[in-house]
Design an enzyme around this catalytic site. Structure first.
Site, PDB file in Angstrom:
ATOM      1  N   SER A   6      50.362 -23.250 -36.853  1.00 52.27           N
ATOM      2  CA  SER A   6      49.645 -22.102 -35.318  1.00 52.27           C
ATOM      3  C   SER A   6      50.591 -22.805 -34.711  1.00 52.27           C
ATOM      4  O   SER A   6      50.527 -23.713 -33.865  1.00 52.27           O
ATOM      5  CB  SER A   6      48.210 -21.780 -35.793  1.00 52.27           C
ATOM      6  OG  SER A   6      48.218 -20.607 -34.663  1.00 52.27           O
ATOM      7  N   TYR A  51      39.134 -23.497 -32.297  1.00 53.44           N
ATOM      8  CA  TYR A  51      40.996 -22.777 -33.240  1.00 53.44           C
ATOM      9  C   TYR A  51      41.322 -23.893 -32.859  1.00 53.44           C
ATOM     10  O   TYR A  51      42.035 -24.703 -33.939  1.00 53.44           O
ATOM     11  CB  TYR A  51      40.913 -21.483 -32.880  1.00 53.44           C
ATOM     12  CG  TYR A  51      41.683 -21.133 -34.191  1.00 53.44           C
ATOM     13  CD1 TYR A  51      42.046 -21.027 -34.700  1.00 53.44           C
ATOM     14  CD2 TYR A  51      43.074 -20.557 -33.222  1.00 53.44           C
ATOM     15  CE1 TYR A  51      42.668 -20.024 -36.039  1.00 53.44           C
ATOM     16  CE2 TYR A  51      44.349 -20.240 -34.431  1.00 53.44           C
ATOM     17  CZ  TYR A  51      44.065 -20.210 -35.594  1.00 53.44           C
ATOM     18  OH  TYR A  51      45.194 -19.855 -36.015  1.00 53.44           O
TER      19      TYR A  51
HETATM   20  N1  LIG Z   1      46.698 -13.552 -38.091  1.00 51.37           N
HETATM   21  C1  LIG Z   1      47.841 -14.392 -36.985  1.00 51.37           C
HETATM   22  O1  LIG Z   1      48.286 -13.718 -35.493  1.00 51.37           O
HETATM   23  C2  LIG Z   1      48.001 -15.992 -37.703  1.00 51.37           C
HETATM   24  C3  LIG Z   1      48.590 -16.457 -36.347  1.00 51.37           C
HETATM   25  C4  LIG Z   1      48.928 -17.931 -36.761  1.00 51.37           C
HETATM   26  C5  LIG Z   1      49.060 -18.699 -37.500  1.00 51.37           C
HETATM   27  N2  LIG Z   1      47.823 -17.914 -37.935  1.00 51.37           N
HETATM   28  C6  LIG Z   1      47.694 -18.836 -39.843  1.00 51.37           C
HETATM   29  O2  LIG Z   1      48.371 -18.053 -41.010  1.00 51.37           O
HETATM   30  C7  LIG Z   1      47.228 -19.008 -41.812  1.00 51.37           C
HETATM   31  C8  LIG Z   1      46.613 -17.703 -42.636  1.00 51.37           C
HETATM   32  O3  LIG Z   1      46.299 -16.544 -41.784  1.00 51.37           O
HETATM   33  P1  LIG Z   1      46.237 -14.486 -42.338  1.00 51.37           P
HETATM   34  O4  LIG Z   1      46.819 -14.255 -40.645  1.00 51.37           O
HETATM   35  O5  LIG Z   1      47.045 -14.760 -43.316  1.00 51.37           O
HETATM   36  O6  LIG Z   1      44.969 -14.174 -42.631  1.00 51.37           O
HETATM   37  P2  LIG Z   1      43.711 -13.848 -43.300  1.00 51.37           P
HETATM   38  O7  LIG Z   1      42.796 -13.365 -43.201  1.00 51.37           O
HETATM   39  O8  LIG Z   1      44.751 -12.526 -44.062  1.00 51.37           O
HETATM   40  O9  LIG Z   1      44.335 -14.853 -45.170  1.00 51.37           O
HETATM   41  C9  LIG Z   1      43.061 -15.662 -45.167  1.00 51.37           C
HETATM   42  C10 LIG Z   1      42.956 -15.808 -46.341  1.00 51.37           C
HETATM   43  O10 LIG Z   1      42.387 -16.998 -46.158  1.00 51.37           O
HETATM   44  C11 LIG Z   1      40.859 -16.493 -46.928  1.00 51.37           C
HETATM   45  N3  LIG Z   1      40.097 -17.531 -47.172  1.00 51.37           N
HETATM   46  C12 LIG Z   1      39.225 -17.657 -45.713  1.00 51.37           C
HETATM   47  N4  LIG Z   1      38.153 -18.416 -45.948  1.00 51.37           N
HETATM   48  C13 LIG Z   1      37.977 -19.141 -46.740  1.00 51.37           C
HETATM   49  C14 LIG Z   1      38.061 -20.154 -47.549  1.00 51.37           C
HETATM   50  N5  LIG Z   1      36.847 -20.401 -46.767  1.00 51.37           N
HETATM   51  N6  LIG Z   1      37.589 -20.530 -48.473  1.00 51.37           N
HETATM   52  C15 LIG Z   1      39.209 -19.961 -49.335  1.00 51.37           C
HETATM   53  N7  LIG Z   1      39.262 -18.870 -48.664  1.00 51.37           N
HETATM   54  C16 LIG Z   1      38.954 -17.904 -47.469  1.00 51.37           C
HETATM   55  C17 LIG Z   1      40.821 -15.064 -47.093  1.00 51.37           C
HETATM   56  O11 LIG Z   1      39.820 -14.035 -47.198  1.00 51.37           O
HETATM   57  C18 LIG Z   1      41.957 -14.757 -46.184  1.00 51.37           C
HETATM   58  O12 LIG Z   1      42.390 -13.983 -47.618  1.00 51.37           O
HETATM   59  C19 LIG Z   1      45.529 -19.134 -41.658  1.00 51.37           C
HETATM   60  O13 LIG Z   1      45.888 -20.392 -41.510  1.00 51.37           O
HETATM   61  C20 LIG Z   1      45.468 -18.877 -39.614  1.00 51.37           C
HETATM   62  O14 LIG Z   1      44.867 -19.662 -39.350  1.00 51.37           O
HETATM   63  C21 LIG Z   1      47.498 -16.537 -38.571  1.00 51.37           C
END
Ligand SMILES: NC(=O)c1ccc[n+]([C@@H]2O[C@H](COP(=O)([O-])OP(=O)(O)OC[C@H]3O[C@@H](n4cnc5c(N)ncnc54)[C@H](O)[C@@H]3O)[C@@H](O)[C@H]2O)c1
Length: 270
Positions: A143, A156
């Protein structure tokens, strides 16, 4: 012909947002995909949408056995494992240390680090032997918070800095057979949830004015879709195109690191 023709990947948190976009893109590139996802509803939808191209396991990344189970099921179904993508995480909604109630610090730390950090360790450990057999690789979702403050609160941000450490240390430990790299995306309007331990388990990041924030803090100024980040993972997963890359992290956050001190970036009549 896709860049991942004949490859098999496991993606954690593949049920929504970036993870689901990765499932779709990896399949388009010719791969078969195993998914570990904790939401039963999202698991059902993945199976319905991607049919025989996916194998799904409903479970929790913070439990080693669930990671072992998705690796086992994926190899049983598709015969091998070329890439492990650690991606599932939660966000702390930028909760400041001073605002965390004293009795919540312990459970919040455990929840955040068990999912965001131990989840990736569990996945790497569960996958390492199969990856060694294929000369495969690991890609971890980092991230912007793995590099800069202000993209989360201290928990985080610390968890994503820890992921940067994991990329480097495991790249060292697993060489020369397995490459380990990372992708550090910026904000996306997804279902990214908060920690249940501070009552944010049902709140998601899309509730924030992300487009305005991104305009202020990146030079490219555009709020991207999850699919916009998937090419970086395909590149790192591709044995033909990333043979020399290990311990590398692609920063693709819209240019937070080149924002400089000027009030607005760019502004030239280009
Ligand atoms: N959305 C943002 O702004 C952003 C920015 C930078 C980095 N990220 C990173 O991107 C990655 C994906 O996040 P996203 O934004 O797509 O979110 P999201 O919640 O849409 O996707 C994450 C998925 O992981 C699943 N999940 C969460 N905890 C879990 C667990 N303990 N076991 C199994 N599954 C689990 C959730 O149900 C979800 O389907 C993460 O690593 C996040 O830190 C997101």
């Amino acid at each position: 012909m896709g860049w991942l023709e004949g490859n098999v990947a496991v993606i954690t948190g593949g049920g929504s947002g970036l993870g689901r976009a990765l499932v779709e893109r990896f399949i388009e590139e010719g791969a078969k995909v195993g998914v570990l996802e904790r939401s039963a509803e999202k698991v059902k939808k993945l199976a319905a949408d991607f049919g025989e191209n996916v194998v799904t396991v409903e479970g929790d990344v913070s439990k080693y056995e669930d990671n072992a189970s998705v690796v086992r099921e994926t190899v049983r179904q598709f015969g091998r494992l070329d890439t492990f993508v650690g991606n599932a995480a939660i966000w702390d909604f930028s909760t400041k240390l001073v605002d965390i109630p004293e009795d919540r610090l312990d459970p919040l730390f455990d929840e955040m680090f068990h999912i965001n950090v131990k989840g990736y360790l569990n996945g790497a450990k569960a996958a390492v032997k199969e990856l060694a057999l294929t000369g495969g690789s690991i890609v971890f979702t980092v991230s912007n918070a793995g590099f800069y403050p202000g993209g989360g609160g201290p928990l985080y941000t610390a968890s994503k800095h820890a992921v940067v450490g994991l990329v480097k240390e495991l790249a060292f430990e697993f060489a020369p057979k397995i490459r380990v790299n990372g992708v550090a995306p910026g904000a996306m309007a997804t279902d990214l949830r908060g920690p249940g331990s501070i009552g944010l388990g049902e709140t998601n990041v899309s509730s924030l004015p992300l487009a305005d924030l991104i305009k202020q803090c990146t030079v490219l100024q555009e709020l991207c879709e999850p699919a916009d980040y998937t090419g970086h993972y395909v590149l790192l997963a591709s044995k033909d195109n990333s043979r020399t890359a290990t311990g590398a992290i692609i920063n693709c956050d819209g240019g937070m690191g080149v924002r400089g001190l000027a009030e607005t970036a760019g502004g030239n009549d280009l």
